[in-house]
Design a protein around this motif. Structure first.
Motif, PDB file in Angstrom:
ATOM      1  N   PHE A 189      -9.118  13.301  13.830  1.00 24.20           N
ATOM      2  CA  PHE A 189      -9.793  15.280  12.995  1.00 24.20           C
ATOM      3  C   PHE A 189     -10.526  15.215  14.335  1.00 24.20           C
ATOM      4  CE2 PHE A 189      -8.122  13.784   8.754  1.00 24.20           C
ATOM      5  CZ  PHE A 189      -8.339  12.286   8.761  1.00 24.20           C
ATOM      6  N   GLY A 190     -10.185  15.609  15.058  1.00 28.41           N
ATOM      7  CA  GLY A 190     -11.258  16.235  16.117  1.00 28.41           C
ATOM      8  C   GLY A 190     -12.768  15.396  15.834  1.00 28.41           C
ATOM      9  N   TRP A 215      -3.632   4.776   6.973  1.00 29.11           N
ATOM     10  CA  TRP A 215      -3.003   5.628   8.490  1.00 29.11           C
ATOM     11  C   TRP A 215      -1.285   5.275   7.508  1.00 29.11           C
ATOM     12  CZ3 TRP A 215      -4.543   5.490  13.462  1.00 29.11           C
ATOM     13  CH2 TRP A 215      -2.947   5.255  13.773  1.00 29.11           C
ATOM     14  N   ALA A 216      -1.539   6.569   8.233  1.00 30.57           N
ATOM     15  CA  ALA A 216      -0.020   6.441   8.380  1.00 30.57           C
ATOM     16  C   ALA A 216       1.229   6.541   9.457  1.00 30.57           C
ATOM     17  CB  ALA A 216       0.867   8.084   8.051  1.00 30.57           C
ATOM     18  N   ARG A 217       1.994   5.284   9.492  1.00 36.23           N
ATOM     19  CA  ARG A 217       2.867   4.747  10.584  1.00 36.23           C
ATOM     20  C   ARG A 217       3.915   5.594  10.875  1.00 36.23           C
ATOM     21  NH1 ARG A 217       3.392  -1.362   9.912  1.00 36.23           N
ATOM     22  NH2 ARG A 217       1.509  -1.404  10.953  1.00 36.23           N
ATOM     23  N   ASP A 218       4.246   5.708  12.197  1.00 33.42           N
ATOM     24  CA  ASP A 218       4.947   6.699  12.452  1.00 33.42           C
ATOM     25  C   ASP A 218       6.230   5.376  13.139  1.00 33.42           C
ATOM     26  OD1 ASP A 218       6.074   8.372  15.939  1.00 33.42           O
ATOM     27  OD2 ASP A 218       6.961   8.016  13.800  1.00 33.42           O
ATOM     28  N   VAL A 219       7.474   5.107  12.151  1.00 33.03           N
ATOM     29  CA  VAL A 219       7.858   4.316  12.719  1.00 33.03           C
ATOM     30  C   VAL A 219       9.598   4.201  13.079  1.00 33.03           C
ATOM     31  CG1 VAL A 219       7.084   2.778  11.035  1.00 33.03           C
ATOM     32  CG2 VAL A 219       9.662   4.766  10.044  1.00 33.03           C
ATOM     33  N   THR A 220       9.736   6.237  13.266  1.00 35.89           N
ATOM     34  CA  THR A 220      10.909   6.327  14.284  1.00 35.89           C
ATOM     35  C   THR A 220      10.854   5.562  15.467  1.00 35.89           C
ATOM     36  OG1 THR A 220       9.083   7.799  16.009  1.00 35.89           O
ATOM     37  CG2 THR A 220      10.966   8.487  13.737  1.00 35.89           C
ATOM     38  N   SER A 221      10.408   5.008  16.574  1.00 35.76           N
ATOM     39  CA  SER A 221      10.103   4.209  17.917  1.00 35.76           C
ATOM     40  C   SER A 221      10.337   2.962  16.984  1.00 35.76           C
ATOM     41  CB  SER A 221       9.245   4.627  18.712  1.00 35.76           C
ATOM     42  OG  SER A 221       9.271   3.530  19.003  1.00 35.76           O
ATOM     43  N   PRO A 222      11.420   1.608  17.849  1.00 39.27           N
ATOM     44  CA  PRO A 222      11.403   0.479  17.201  1.00 39.27           C
ATOM     45  C   PRO A 222      10.585  -0.568  18.631  1.00 39.27           C
ATOM     46  CG  PRO A 222      13.703   1.024  18.458  1.00 39.27           C
ATOM     47  CD  PRO A 222      12.039   2.516  18.283  1.00 39.27           C
ATOM     48  N   THR A 223       9.701   0.215  18.878  1.00 38.17           N
ATOM     49  CA  THR A 223       9.760  -0.882  19.602  1.00 38.17           C
ATOM     50  C   THR A 223       7.982  -0.597  19.835  1.00 38.17           C
ATOM     51  OG1 THR A 223      10.091   0.684  22.286  1.00 38.17           O
ATOM     52  CG2 THR A 223      11.054  -1.433  21.414  1.00 38.17           C
ATOM     53  N   VAL A 224       7.466   0.086  19.842  1.00 31.58           N
ATOM     54  CA  VAL A 224       6.222   0.802  20.103  1.00 31.58           C
ATOM     55  C   VAL A 224       5.988   1.311  18.573  1.00 31.58           C
ATOM     56  CG1 VAL A 224       4.301   2.745  20.728  1.00 31.58           C
ATOM     57  CG2 VAL A 224       6.078   2.183  21.714  1.00 31.58           C
ATOM     58  N   ARG A 225       4.523   0.685  18.707  1.00 29.49           N
ATOM     59  CA  ARG A 225       3.810   0.826  16.806  1.00 29.49           C
ATOM     60  C   ARG A 225       2.655   1.969  16.870  1.00 29.49           C
ATOM     61  NH1 ARG A 225       2.912  -3.094  12.087  1.00 29.49           N
ATOM     62  NH2 ARG A 225       5.518  -3.820  12.121  1.00 29.49           N
ATOM     63  N   ARG A 226       3.230   2.991  16.496  1.00 30.83           N
ATOM     64  CA  ARG A 226       1.657   4.336  16.612  1.00 30.83           C
ATOM     65  C   ARG A 226       2.041   4.062  15.012  1.00 30.83           C
ATOM     66  NH1 ARG A 226       5.084   6.173  20.475  1.00 30.83           N
ATOM     67  NH2 ARG A 226       7.275   7.350  19.107  1.00 30.83           N
ATOM     68  N   GLY A 227       0.908   5.654  14.741  1.00 32.03           N
ATOM     69  CA  GLY A 227       0.534   6.421  13.610  1.00 32.03           C
ATOM     70  C   GLY A 227      -0.538   7.649  13.994  1.00 32.03           C
ATOM     71  N   GLU A 228      -1.057   7.385  13.153  1.00 31.74           N
ATOM     72  CA  GLU A 228      -2.436   8.729  12.592  1.00 31.74           C
ATOM     73  C   GLU A 228      -3.264   8.154  11.158  1.00 31.74           C
ATOM     74  OE1 GLU A 228      -1.231  12.166  12.707  1.00 31.74           O
ATOM     75  OE2 GLU A 228       0.550  12.257  10.823  1.00 31.74           O
ATOM     76  N   TRP A 229      -4.403   9.057  11.494  1.00 31.01           N
ATOM     77  CA  TRP A 229      -4.801   8.934  10.292  1.00 31.01           C
ATOM     78  C   TRP A 229      -4.680  10.262   9.144  1.00 31.01           C
ATOM     79  CZ3 TRP A 229      -7.699   5.025   9.066  1.00 31.01           C
ATOM     80  CH2 TRP A 229      -7.754   4.049   9.437  1.00 31.01           C
ATOM     81  N   ARG A 230      -4.759  10.083   8.218  1.00 33.28           N
ATOM     82  CA  ARG A 230      -4.369  10.640   6.921  1.00 33.28           C
ATOM     83  C   ARG A 230      -5.388  11.456   5.566  1.00 33.28           C
ATOM     84  NH1 ARG A 230       2.099  12.296   6.862  1.00 33.28           N
ATOM     85  NH2 ARG A 230       2.550  11.705   8.907  1.00 33.28           N
TER      86      ARG A 230
END
Lengths: 349, 318
Positions: A183-184, A210-225
């Protein structure tokens, strides 16, 4: 089939037979179980009879059920950690004792009573509200059941984010850093969330997810919304179009046939530990996002009308922000949110 | 991202006073004087209810206490009207009535807030206009009673249907008793009663639908649209005149829309009943509201074609 230990019920025909206690093997009614049980859909009745006090009646068909009184767990108002103090002193800086009573005790009791009425005698009567929400979100014939379960869940979630001694955001540095990365600044988060809530005309909830990004099968990441839900809407994406992997509005028979052909015939391992994204994606509708709620604010009128008055919505939201227990938010946040943003890698905690 | 509408300074020349430069120079048309908006704009205000003074002092008999009335009407309507004034400041529609704003902006998502506040202002006013210090009993409105019984079977059925519908609505909204006019016959006016629910700030007026779009684009293609355009009368003279009754009525109703005329409504927003009845008191509130309805106002709102001589199957001459 593995023997289960808990007792469950078998449907009883109305014309009836009154059975004494029958110990019947449990029907594992959750398709999302982590156990190694063979998972059984709740609509399939395959009781294994362990002990009988009466001979098996020929009419003991799978649709029969035992008397409920001895076995049903009624829904009840969930005990908040700080309920006693809240009752006596209200929520510090937010609700008076009477305001708390209206927003929590009275309203939650209403939801729970209706939930008990609507689930009486049904196969899902012992399910948690969240499971009922996910099961019936898209079932218009059970709209009332969904609404009450969802409101019970959401209201509980709201009050679980409050505390007698709320943790400051500055004492949760990992969370703060993570939020500021999206958010800055905390001020921007505050302004966005509160303005969103104030702009919503009708009652509902505003969620920090927390919106999880599932495009990568090895790394877990995401962002807040920030997510808004009106009335009794639910933030869980699994409550969408389950088991439908194709948007029929933009498909035709040919596309659907291709989609069906593309589905793996062998689903072994689809839900197992070796198919992480498969397991996660399996229950999310097309275009759905993997959301995990961390915090919410209740914007229904009855929540703030006693302490703040009808025009006091903005003040209520401002006071709520000061009363948020960020320790609970930190607890609700998945670990991948703690990133070392300078080095671009997850933190080992 | 939320874009907040700023309170813009009122321009001296309003947009409706603009004439194209070549016209204003070359023609002999009188130049419009610049408007001085401060003296011309009529702010929205809380509409004066007929019985407002008594309601403020004694509450609504059998329904609201004075404080409950203050919350449900005075406070809430003031909120709606203040926001309406903020949102219409300096706009060409600033002098329009809430109902006209509702119909104009119902399908405009960029003006959702404007629609919501105008619609709630209108609906809330409609609700309170059906209440009175000495409400008329339904038995004293025999034509209305007969008409309602023709549709619903009995007044008890109407009551049960309307109140159960309102109680079943989970979120806040309104439940309306509407007269649905049947326009299939160009010579005979008839219709029936219906119960309509609107959630949140929804509006019962069908003109608030897809105006000026006489074709459902979901079920059309370019060819159908071209045919529809070709079928539109080029010469619209008389389309809205007294010689084109159904044309005038149909002109503003979206495809599949019904000609509805509201006569009565009940407000099921929480703030309306929470003070006097408590959060679990919704059903009691609805029952008390039914006893407090002024059926004389409902009769006044009902179109004359509802007074049918059902034995003879023809309209009553009143």
């Amino acid at each position: 089939m593995k023997r289960c230990s808990r007792v469950s019920q078998v449907r009883l025909m109305k014309s009836s037979f009154h059975f004494e206690k029958l110990a019947i093997c449990d029907l594992e009614d959750s398709a999302y179980s982590e156990d190694d049980h063979e998972t059984v859909s709740p609509t399939i009745e395959r009781p294994i009879i362990e002990r009988l006090d009466m001979p098996i009646m020929s009419s003991l068909l799978p649709q029969q059920r035992l008397p409920q009184l001895q076995r049903r767990k009624l829904h009840h108002v969930p005990p908040l950690t700080y309920d006693e103090t809240f009752r006596r002193d209200g929520v510090p800086g937010l609700f008076s004792p009477t305001g708390y009573q209206i927003a929590w005790t009275t309203y939650q009791n209403l939801m729970v009573q209706k939930l008990n009425e609507l689930t009486a005698g049904e196969p899902f009567e012992n399910k948690q509200p969240k499971d009922i929400v996910i099961q019936f979100a898209r079932d218009p014939m059970n709209a009332s059941l969904f609404n009450h379960a969802s409101m019970a869940h959401n209201n509980h979630y709201f009050f679980s984010g409050l505390s007698t001694s709320p943790q400051y955001i500055d004492n949760c540095p990992l969370l703060k850093e993570s939020l500021e990365h999206t958010f800055g600044s905390m001020d921007t988060l505050r302004a966005t969330m509160l303005d969103t809530a104030a702009a919503m005309f009708g009652p509902g909830f505003v969620w920090l997810v927390w919106a999880r990004d599932v495009t990568s099968p090895t790394v877990r990441r995401g962002e807040w919304r920030i997510l808004t839900t009106y009335l009794a809407g639910t933030p869980y994406p699994e409550a969408g179009y389950r088991h439908q992997g194709l948007d029929m509005n933009t498909s035709n028979a040919a596309t659907y046939a291709a989609y069906q052909a593309a589905e793996p015939v062998n689903t072994a391992g689809k839900f197992g530990p070796y198919s992480k994204t498969g397991k996660e994606s399996g229950m999310i509708p097309p275009g759905g996002v993997h959301l995990m709620p961390a915090l919410c604010v209740n914007t229904w009128e009855h929540t703030y009308i006693y302490d703040f008055g009808l025009p006091g919505k903005r003040k209520y939201l401002a006071d709520w922000w000061e009363a948020v227990d960020w320790g609970t938010v930190e607890y609700n946040t998945p670990r991948e949110a703690w990133q070392d943003f300078d080095q671009g890698m997850p933190r080992r905690q």
